[in-house]
Design a protein around this motif. Structure first.
Motif, PDB file in Angstrom:
ATOM      1  N   THR A 137      11.094  33.564  19.027  1.00 60.26           N
ATOM      2  CA  THR A 137      11.836  34.218  20.110  1.00 60.26           C
ATOM      3  C   THR A 137      10.890  34.620  21.229  1.00 60.26           C
ATOM      4  N   LEU A 138      11.234  34.239  22.449  1.00 60.20           N
ATOM      5  CA  LEU A 138      10.433  34.631  23.604  1.00 60.20           C
ATOM      6  C   LEU A 138      10.736  36.080  23.931  1.00 60.20           C
ATOM      7  N   SER A 139       9.810  36.948  23.631  1.00 56.95           N
ATOM      8  CA  SER A 139       9.997  38.379  23.844  1.00 56.95           C
ATOM      9  C   SER A 139       8.769  38.961  24.533  1.00 56.95           C
ATOM     10  N   ILE A 140       8.890  40.167  25.010  1.00 56.00           N
ATOM     11  CA  ILE A 140       7.770  40.838  25.656  1.00 56.00           C
ATOM     12  C   ILE A 140       6.621  41.022  24.671  1.00 56.00           C
ATOM     13  N   THR A 141       6.969  41.368  23.427  1.00 56.00           N
ATOM     14  CA  THR A 141       5.933  41.566  22.409  1.00 56.00           C
ATOM     15  C   THR A 141       5.178  40.278  22.135  1.00 56.00           C
ATOM     16  N   TYR A 142       5.913  39.169  22.028  1.00 58.09           N
ATOM     17  CA  TYR A 142       5.282  37.870  21.775  1.00 58.09           C
ATOM     18  C   TYR A 142       4.325  37.510  22.911  1.00 58.09           C
ATOM     19  N   ALA A 181       2.962  39.534  25.030  1.00 53.31           N
ATOM     20  CA  ALA A 181       1.868  40.502  25.065  1.00 53.31           C
ATOM     21  C   ALA A 181       0.780  40.138  24.053  1.00 53.31           C
ATOM     22  N   PHE A 182       1.181  39.812  22.827  1.00 53.41           N
ATOM     23  CA  PHE A 182       0.210  39.410  21.814  1.00 53.41           C
ATOM     24  C   PHE A 182      -0.555  38.164  22.255  1.00 53.41           C
ATOM     25  N   LEU A 183       0.165  37.182  22.783  1.00 51.22           N
ATOM     26  CA  LEU A 183      -0.470  35.941  23.191  1.00 51.22           C
ATOM     27  C   LEU A 183      -1.414  36.170  24.368  1.00 51.22           C
ATOM     28  N   ALA A 184      -1.005  37.026  25.307  1.00 49.24           N
ATOM     29  CA  ALA A 184      -1.852  37.318  26.461  1.00 49.24           C
ATOM     30  C   ALA A 184      -3.114  38.066  26.049  1.00 49.24           C
ATOM     31  N   VAL A 185      -2.973  39.050  25.169  1.00 48.05           N
ATOM     32  CA  VAL A 185      -4.138  39.805  24.702  1.00 48.05           C
ATOM     33  C   VAL A 185      -5.089  38.884  23.939  1.00 48.05           C
ATOM     34  N   ALA A 186      -4.517  38.013  23.094  1.00 42.06           N
ATOM     35  CA  ALA A 186      -5.358  37.069  22.350  1.00 42.06           C
ATOM     36  C   ALA A 186      -6.110  36.146  23.302  1.00 42.06           C
ATOM     37  N   THR A 187      -5.440  35.683  24.349  1.00 42.79           N
ATOM     38  CA  THR A 187      -6.077  34.781  25.312  1.00 42.79           C
ATOM     39  C   THR A 187      -7.160  35.509  26.106  1.00 42.79           C
ATOM     40  N   MET A 188      -6.942  36.762  26.438  1.00 44.88           N
ATOM     41  CA  MET A 188      -7.970  37.542  27.134  1.00 44.88           C
ATOM     42  C   MET A 188      -9.186  37.770  26.241  1.00 44.88           C
ATOM     43  N   LEU A 189      -8.933  38.050  24.959  1.00 48.32           N
ATOM     44  CA  LEU A 189     -10.054  38.188  24.018  1.00 48.32           C
ATOM     45  C   LEU A 189     -10.845  36.884  23.934  1.00 48.32           C
ATOM     46  N   ALA A 190     -10.104  35.774  23.887  1.00 46.66           N
ATOM     47  CA  ALA A 190     -10.776  34.482  23.841  1.00 46.66           C
ATOM     48  C   ALA A 190     -11.555  34.216  25.116  1.00 46.66           C
ATOM     49  N   ALA A 240      -7.041  35.020  15.400  1.00 49.54           N
ATOM     50  CA  ALA A 240      -6.267  35.788  14.426  1.00 49.54           C
ATOM     51  C   ALA A 240      -5.141  36.573  15.080  1.00 49.54           C
ATOM     52  N   VAL A 241      -5.318  36.978  16.342  1.00 45.67           N
ATOM     53  CA  VAL A 241      -4.309  37.771  17.038  1.00 45.67           C
ATOM     54  C   VAL A 241      -3.168  36.899  17.553  1.00 45.67           C
ATOM     55  N   GLY A 242      -3.454  35.666  17.912  1.00 42.98           N
ATOM     56  CA  GLY A 242      -2.459  34.799  18.536  1.00 42.98           C
ATOM     57  C   GLY A 242      -1.234  34.564  17.662  1.00 42.98           C
ATOM     58  N   PRO A 243      -0.011  34.663  18.223  1.00 37.90           N
ATOM     59  CA  PRO A 243       1.230  34.504  17.453  1.00 37.90           C
ATOM     60  C   PRO A 243       1.868  33.125  17.607  1.00 37.90           C
ATOM     61  N   GLU A 244       1.107  32.140  18.075  1.00 31.85           N
ATOM     62  CA  GLU A 244       1.711  30.855  18.453  1.00 31.85           C
ATOM     63  C   GLU A 244       2.166  30.008  17.270  1.00 31.85           C
ATOM     64  N   PHE A 245       1.752  30.328  16.043  1.00 30.16           N
ATOM     65  CA  PHE A 245       2.172  29.496  14.914  1.00 30.16           C
ATOM     66  C   PHE A 245       3.669  29.609  14.656  1.00 30.16           C
ATOM     67  N   VAL A 250       6.506  28.972  28.074  1.00 21.83           N
ATOM     68  CA  VAL A 250       6.485  30.201  28.876  1.00 21.83           C
ATOM     69  C   VAL A 250       5.402  31.143  28.376  1.00 21.83           C
ATOM     70  N   GLY A 251       5.236  31.223  27.051  1.00 27.81           N
ATOM     71  CA  GLY A 251       4.226  32.124  26.494  1.00 27.81           C
ATOM     72  C   GLY A 251       2.826  31.748  26.925  1.00 27.81           C
ATOM     73  N   PHE A 252       2.464  30.462  26.780  1.00 22.86           N
ATOM     74  CA  PHE A 252       1.112  30.037  27.157  1.00 22.86           C
ATOM     75  C   PHE A 252       0.911  30.084  28.672  1.00 22.86           C
ATOM     76  N   ALA A 253       1.936  29.716  29.440  1.00 29.99           N
ATOM     77  CA  ALA A 253       1.804  29.775  30.900  1.00 29.99           C
ATOM     78  C   ALA A 253       1.576  31.215  31.365  1.00 29.99           C
ATOM     79  N   SER A 254       2.338  32.145  30.803  1.00 32.42           N
ATOM     80  CA  SER A 254       2.176  33.559  31.171  1.00 32.42           C
ATOM     81  C   SER A 254       0.816  34.086  30.734  1.00 32.42           C
TER      82      SER A 254
END
Length: 311
Positions: free
Chosen positions: A113-118, A120-129, A146-151, A178-182
């Motif tokens: 589900t495309l949600s704000i939480t999803y 947010a997790f993906l963005a934080v993981a990408t920033m850490l990376a 480990a943080v990324g929720p893309e699976f 949308v998640g990866f683009a954002s």
């Protein structure tokens, strides 16, 4: 064992009870007449061996109980009962090999589900990376994986392909795109802020980076690792061994590749951008392909086992 809690219209209770009693691998059947209030009906409780659960749930749905009543399923961590042991022994197949398709579909539907939480997790993981690739720090890369929720969406695509559910495919693709683009857009903004603060500069992206250069240099091993990770992740979902997902998360480079692509693009290093994008696509394709093939193999194996063991 699984515990089923059913709300059944009073005029359908006998049919439901017969269905349960005719299913091999059930035990502890109880009927509480008139106990349900919303919807009004009887409350029927029973336990069923995991390897017989999918068949029973499918039969209950076939008679419309999901529409006219309710089907709730809980996993039983401990059941001390000779009847339960007998039910598991009689049920064809092994519980560890059984796939609860309804449970899998529901889980992947929620995770894709495309949600704000999803996001947010993906963005934080990408920033850490991004911090990891700029600092050439493998520890940060592992943490970001480990943080990324893309699976979740990737498993959703595999499940939808096997179950022929085009809506779930669309939902999962939307979450991925949308998640990866954002996440990449936000990471580019994060990189600009870090440069303003004097923490990032172009020389960091152009440095040799021996610990993280593999991220923008994809090869066939990238696909092989993603393929194996997809098998492990799918098996962990279908066997309810979610702990294995951590191992899957730190074995693929989807999030680091997205981060490196975003940072390289912001510094006009289009060679790294292109390489990182290929790395990202190779990992996504490998996981989806292996996940789909794993589910198809499990489906065929389970059908073969039941055919051999049922009288």
């Amino acid at each position: 064992m699984l515990h089923l809690r059913l709300i059944v219209p009073a005029d359908r209770t006998e049919e439901v009870v017969r269905t349960i009693e005719s299913t091999v691998g059930t035990a502890h059947l109880a009927v509480l007449s008139g106990a349900a209030r919303n919807p009004v009906g009887d409350l029927v409780l029973c336990d069923v061996a995991r390897e017989a659960g999918d068949e029973l749930i499918a039969e209950l749905r076939a008679i419309g109980l999901d529409r006219d009543g309710s089907i709730a399923v809980d996993h039983i961590d401990l059941s001390i009962s000779k009847r339960a042991d007998k039910a598991e022994a009689e049920a064809p197949g092994e519980g560890a090999d059984a796939v609860l398709w309804e449970s899998l579909t529901d889980a992947t539907h929620e995770e894709s589900t495309l949600s704000i939480t999803y996001v947010a997790f993906l963005a934080v993981a990408t920033m850490l990376a991004a911090c990891g690739v700029m600092l050439d720090n493998a520890v940060l890369i592992v943490g970001a994986m480990a943080v990324g929720p893309e699976f979740g969406p990737l498993a959703g695509i595999s499940t939808a392909l096997v179950r022929r559910a085009p809506r779930l495919v669309g939902r999962s693709l939307l979450a991925l795109v949308v998640g990866f683009a954002s996440a990449m857009l936000l990471t580019a903004g994060f990189g600009w802020l870090m440069e303003v603060l004097g923490l990032f500069d172009k020389s960091m992206i152009e440095a040799p980076r021996p610990n993280t250069a593999f991220i923008f240099r994809p090869d066939w091993m990238s696909f092989v690792v993603a393929f194996l990770a997809g098998i492990a992740g799918t098996l962990s979902l279908t066997s309810a061994k979610s702990g294995a997902l951590i191992g899957v998360a730190i074995s693929v480079t989807t999030v680091p590749a997205a981060a490196n692509a975003a940072m390289a693009f912001s510094y006009q290093d289009y060679g790294q951008t292109w390489g990182s994008s290929w790395q990202l696509l190779a990992n996504l394709a490998g996981i989806v392909l292996s996940g789909t093939l794993t589910l198809l193999a499990q489906k065929a194996l389970w059908a073969s086992q039941r055919k051999r063991q049922l009288p």
